[in-house]
Write a protein that holds these residues in place. Structure first.
Motif, PDB file in Angstrom:
ATOM      1  N   GLY A  92       9.467  71.190  20.031  1.00  0.00           N
ATOM      2  CA  GLY A  92      10.256  69.966  20.052  1.00  0.00           C
ATOM      3  C   GLY A  92      11.753  70.176  20.101  1.00  0.00           C
ATOM      4  N   VAL A  93      12.195  71.309  20.621  1.00  0.00           N
ATOM      5  CA  VAL A  93      13.622  71.588  20.739  1.00  0.00           C
ATOM      6  C   VAL A  93      14.217  70.799  21.903  1.00  0.00           C
ATOM      7  CG1 VAL A  93      15.357  73.382  21.173  1.00  0.00           C
ATOM      8  CG2 VAL A  93      13.336  73.898  19.771  1.00  0.00           C
ATOM      9  N   ARG A  94      15.348  70.148  21.672  1.00  0.00           N
ATOM     10  CA  ARG A  94      16.091  69.518  22.766  1.00  0.00           C
ATOM     11  C   ARG A  94      16.897  70.607  23.467  1.00  0.00           C
ATOM     12  NH1 ARG A  94      19.787  64.639  21.091  1.00  0.00           N
ATOM     13  NH2 ARG A  94      20.627  66.232  19.710  1.00  0.00           N
ATOM     14  N   VAL A  95      16.675  70.772  24.761  1.00  0.00           N
ATOM     15  CA  VAL A  95      17.329  71.821  25.545  1.00  0.00           C
ATOM     16  C   VAL A  95      18.344  71.192  26.481  1.00  0.00           C
ATOM     17  CG1 VAL A  95      16.989  73.684  27.207  1.00  0.00           C
ATOM     18  CG2 VAL A  95      15.281  73.292  25.406  1.00  0.00           C
ATOM     19  N   ILE A  96      19.533  71.751  26.520  1.00  0.00           N
ATOM     20  CA  ILE A  96      20.571  71.311  27.457  1.00  0.00           C
ATOM     21  C   ILE A  96      20.935  72.513  28.318  1.00  0.00           C
ATOM     22  CG2 ILE A  96      22.845  70.285  27.746  1.00  0.00           C
ATOM     23  CD1 ILE A  96      22.606  69.109  24.945  1.00  0.00           C
ATOM     24  N   PHE A  97      20.471  72.528  29.556  1.00  0.00           N
ATOM     25  CA  PHE A  97      20.796  73.586  30.505  1.00  0.00           C
ATOM     26  C   PHE A  97      22.089  73.240  31.255  1.00  0.00           C
ATOM     27  CE2 PHE A  97      16.081  74.868  30.933  1.00  0.00           C
ATOM     28  CZ  PHE A  97      16.240  75.926  30.052  1.00  0.00           C
ATOM     29  N   HIS A  98      22.642  74.249  31.907  1.00  0.00           N
ATOM     30  CA  HIS A  98      23.853  74.089  32.728  1.00  0.00           C
ATOM     31  C   HIS A  98      24.979  73.449  31.912  1.00  0.00           C
ATOM     32  CE1 HIS A  98      21.626  75.391  36.208  1.00  0.00           C
ATOM     33  NE2 HIS A  98      20.734  74.449  36.022  1.00  0.00           N
ATOM     34  N   ALA A  99      25.183  73.972  30.715  1.00  0.00           N
ATOM     35  CA  ALA A  99      26.229  73.456  29.841  1.00  0.00           C
ATOM     36  C   ALA A  99      26.953  74.627  29.198  1.00  0.00           C
ATOM     37  CB  ALA A  99      25.627  72.553  28.764  1.00  0.00           C
ATOM     38  N   VAL A 100      28.254  74.509  29.059  1.00  0.00           N
ATOM     39  CA  VAL A 100      29.085  75.575  28.503  1.00  0.00           C
ATOM     40  C   VAL A 100      29.915  75.015  27.356  1.00  0.00           C
ATOM     41  CG1 VAL A 100      30.899  77.259  28.982  1.00  0.00           C
ATOM     42  CG2 VAL A 100      29.221  76.707  30.753  1.00  0.00           C
ATOM     43  N   ALA A 101      29.901  75.700  26.220  1.00  0.00           N
ATOM     44  CA  ALA A 101      30.752  75.299  25.099  1.00  0.00           C
ATOM     45  C   ALA A 101      32.208  75.572  25.459  1.00  0.00           C
ATOM     46  CB  ALA A 101      30.367  76.063  23.843  1.00  0.00           C
ATOM     47  N   ILE A 102      33.045  74.566  25.295  1.00  0.00           N
ATOM     48  CA  ILE A 102      34.473  74.727  25.606  1.00  0.00           C
ATOM     49  C   ILE A 102      35.345  74.553  24.370  1.00  0.00           C
ATOM     50  CG2 ILE A 102      34.264  74.113  28.030  1.00  0.00           C
ATOM     51  CD1 ILE A 102      35.213  71.272  27.283  1.00  0.00           C
TER      52      ILE A 102
END
Length: 451
Positions: free
Chosen positions: A128-138
Motif C-alpha cells: 500500500g505504498v504511494r509511489v511518485i515516479f519521475h519526481a526530484v526533491a528540490i
C-alpha cells in the motif's frame, strides 16, 4: 534588470507518515517495511522505475548475501536474511535471478533488471505504498533549520510539497542531508571511487565462454593479459584489465563490469558535479564500444556478440556520506566487528575501485555488523538515512555499499521510522539493540549462527 525564475503552475500538498526519497534497494525495503506496520508511506523516485544502482546503474548482481571462504568445495552460505532474502526469493520465483555464481572467494546472483523493477512494483503495491515516479526533491521543509518536516518535489505537473512524520534519505547521494545543511563527507578528502558503465552483451555462446574461462565471474589472468597487450599495441583503449563478466538469467548474454571511467585529466570523476557526471556518461559509452569490439575479436564465444543494453546512467559507487552519530570504520570491516546495536550484517570484501585496477580485501568465514547510528545524522531531527550514503570511512564504504546490505539497511530503517512515528519519539532516541530485536522478530536473522 535582474530576472527571477517563475513557475505559475499550482502546487500540490500531500501528507504522509513516512516519506522515502529514493527507490533503490534501501528505499524499497524501507518503504515496504514501514507500510507493513500500518503507516501511510510515500516513496519518491526520480526515474520511472525502482532499482537505483542495481537497475539504473545496472550493477546487475545481488552482492553481499553469502560468506566468503577458501574452504575447498564450500557451498553458498547465506549471511543476510530478512527483506533481502524475501526480495531474492520473489525475484527468483519469476525467473529473474540466477542461482549463486562464483565471485572470487564468495558467490553472487545475477538479476534481470526488468524483473527487478516488476518485483519492486508488486511489493510496494501489496504493502500500500504511494509511489511518485519521475519526481526530484528540490528542497527540504525545515523548522528552525534542524527538524525536517518533509520535502518539496519537482514534477512535470509542478511542485509537490510533502509533509512527513519521518523522512528517509535513500537517495544514495545524501541529497536531503546536503539540502538541509547537515554535516556530510565526500570520499577520501573529496576523492571517490570511480564510476563504471555496466553493459549487457547479447549473442554470446555462453557454453563455450564458460568452458574457456571457467565459472568464476572474475576473469582469469589470461584475459587481463590480453587486455594489457591490446592496450599496449594502441589498437584498443581499454583502461581496466581486471574485469568481471557474468552470465545472466537470459540465454546468450553476459553482464559486463569492465569500464573504468575517469576524467580527461585523469581524475576519479565525482558525479555530484554536473560536469563530471556528464563527462562520465560520454566517456563510459565510448569505453563500452571499445570493450565490446575487443571481446568480439578476442574472447571465446563472443565472435557474434553485440551490445544489448547499458545502464540508463553510469553506475555510481560513492559520492556523499552522512556524518552520523556512529561511523563505520575500516578496521570494523576487516576485523569482522560485531555490535550490540548492529542492525545489518555484511560478509562482502572491501572492493575499492580507484587507481589502475580494483583492489579486493576479503573477510573470510566471517562478517561484520553495521550499527544503527551509522544512519542517524549527527544532528537534525525526523530524518534518517538508508543505503550507500551511510556514515562510514572511505574504504569501509567499498564493502558496505552493495545490494544485499542496502536491502538490510532499508529493512532496519523502515522499522525505525515506523517506531518513531507510532511511539512519537525521535529516531535518534531509538536504541539500536531494541531495533535489532524487532528485526529478528521480522526474520532478519541477526543472531543466527554462521558455520
Amino acid at each position: 534588470m535582474e530576472t527571477h525564475p517563475i513557475d505559475r503552475r499550482p502546487d500540490e500538498r500531500l501528507d504522509t507518515d513516512v516519506l522515502v526519497v529514493g527507490g533503490g534497494a534501501a528505499g524499497v525495503a524501507a518503504a515496504v517495511t514501514a507500510a507493513r506496520r500500518g503507516l501511510a508511506v510515500t516513496l519518491v523516485e526520480r526515474y520511472g522505475f525502482c532499482g537505483g544502482g542495481a537497475v539504473a546503474g545496472l550493477s546487475g548482481t545481488v552482492c553481499g548475501l553469502y560468506a566468503a571462504t577458501e574452504r575447498a568445495g564450500a557451498k553458498p552460505e547465506p549471511v543476510v536474511h530478512g527483506f533481502a532474502a524475501e526480495f531474492v526469493d520473489r525475484l527468483a520465483a519469476v525467473g529473474g535471478l540466477t542461482p549463486p555464481v562464483p565471485y572470487g572467494k564468495t558467490f553472487t546472483r545475477v538479476h534481470d533488471p526488468l524483473k527487478w523493477r516488476e518485483t519492486a512494483d508488486a511489493l510496494l503495491a501489496e504493502a500500500g505504498v504511494r509511489v511518485i515516479f519521475h519526481a526530484v526533491a528540490i528542497g527540504v521543509l525545515a523548522e528552525g533549520g534542524e527538524a525536517i518536516e518533509g520535502v518539496v518535489l519537482w514534477t512535470k505537473q509542478g511542485r509537490v510539497t510533502i509533509r512527513a512524520g519521518v523522512t528517509i534519505d535513500a537517495s544514495g547521494d545524501a541529497d536531503l542531508i546536503a539540502m538541509a545543511g547537515l554535516p556530510s563527507v565526500v570520499g577520501d578528502r573529496g576523492r571517490v571511487q570511480n564510476p563504471t558503465m555496466i553493459f549487457r552483451l547479447a549473442g554470446v555462446d555462453t557454453a563455450a565462454f564458460l568452458a574457456a574461462y571457467g565459472s568464476d565471474t572474475i576473469m582469469p589472468p589470461a584475459v587481463a593479459q590480453a587486455i594489457e597487450a591490446a592496450r599496449a599495441s594502441g589498437r584498443y583503449d581499454l583502461p581496466r584489465s581486471k574485469i568481471w563478466l557474468f552470465t545472466t538469467p537470459r540465454p546468450g548474454e553476459l553482464l559486463c563490469n569492465c569500464t573504468r571511467v575517469v576524467g580527461r585529466d585523469g581524475r576519479e570523476l565525482n558525479t555530484l558535479f554536473w560536469r563530471d557526471f556528464t563527462e562520465a556518461e560520454q566517456e563510459s559509452r565510448r569505453q563500452v564500444r571499445a570493450y565490446a569490439a575487443f571481446f568480439r575479436e578476442t574472447l571465446v564465444g563472443c565472435a557474434d556478440a553485440f551490445v544489448d543494453d547499458t545502464g540508463p546512467q553510469v553506475g555510481v559507487r560513492q559520492t556523499r556520506q552522512i556524518e552520523g552519530v556512529v561511523r563505520l570504520a575500516n578496521t570494523d570491516v576487516v576485523s569482522g566487528a560485531k555490535f550490540s546495536d548492529g542492525i545489518a550484517r555484511s560478509p562482502w570484501p572491501i572492493e575499492l575501485h580507484a587507481g589502475d585496477k580494483p583492489k579486493v580485501a576479503w573477510l573470510l568465514d566471517d562478517f561484520y555488523e553495521v550499527p544503527y547510528g551509522c544512519f542517524v545524522p549527527v544532528w537534525g531531527e525526523n530524518l534518517l538515512a538508508a543505503g550507500r550514503c551511510l556514515s562510514a570511512e572511505h574504504e569501509a564504504v567499498a564493502s558496505a555499499r552493495v545490494t544485499a546490505q542496502c536491502f538490510a539497511y532499508g529493512h532496519a530503517i523502515g522499522h525505525a521510522a515506523a517506531i518513531a512515528v507510532q511511539d512519537r519519539i525521535a529516531p535518534r532516541a531509538i536504541a539500536g539493540r531494541d531495533l535489532r530485536l524487532v528485526l529478528d522478530r521480522d526474520d532478519a536473522g541477526l543472531d543466527r549462527s554462521v558455520s
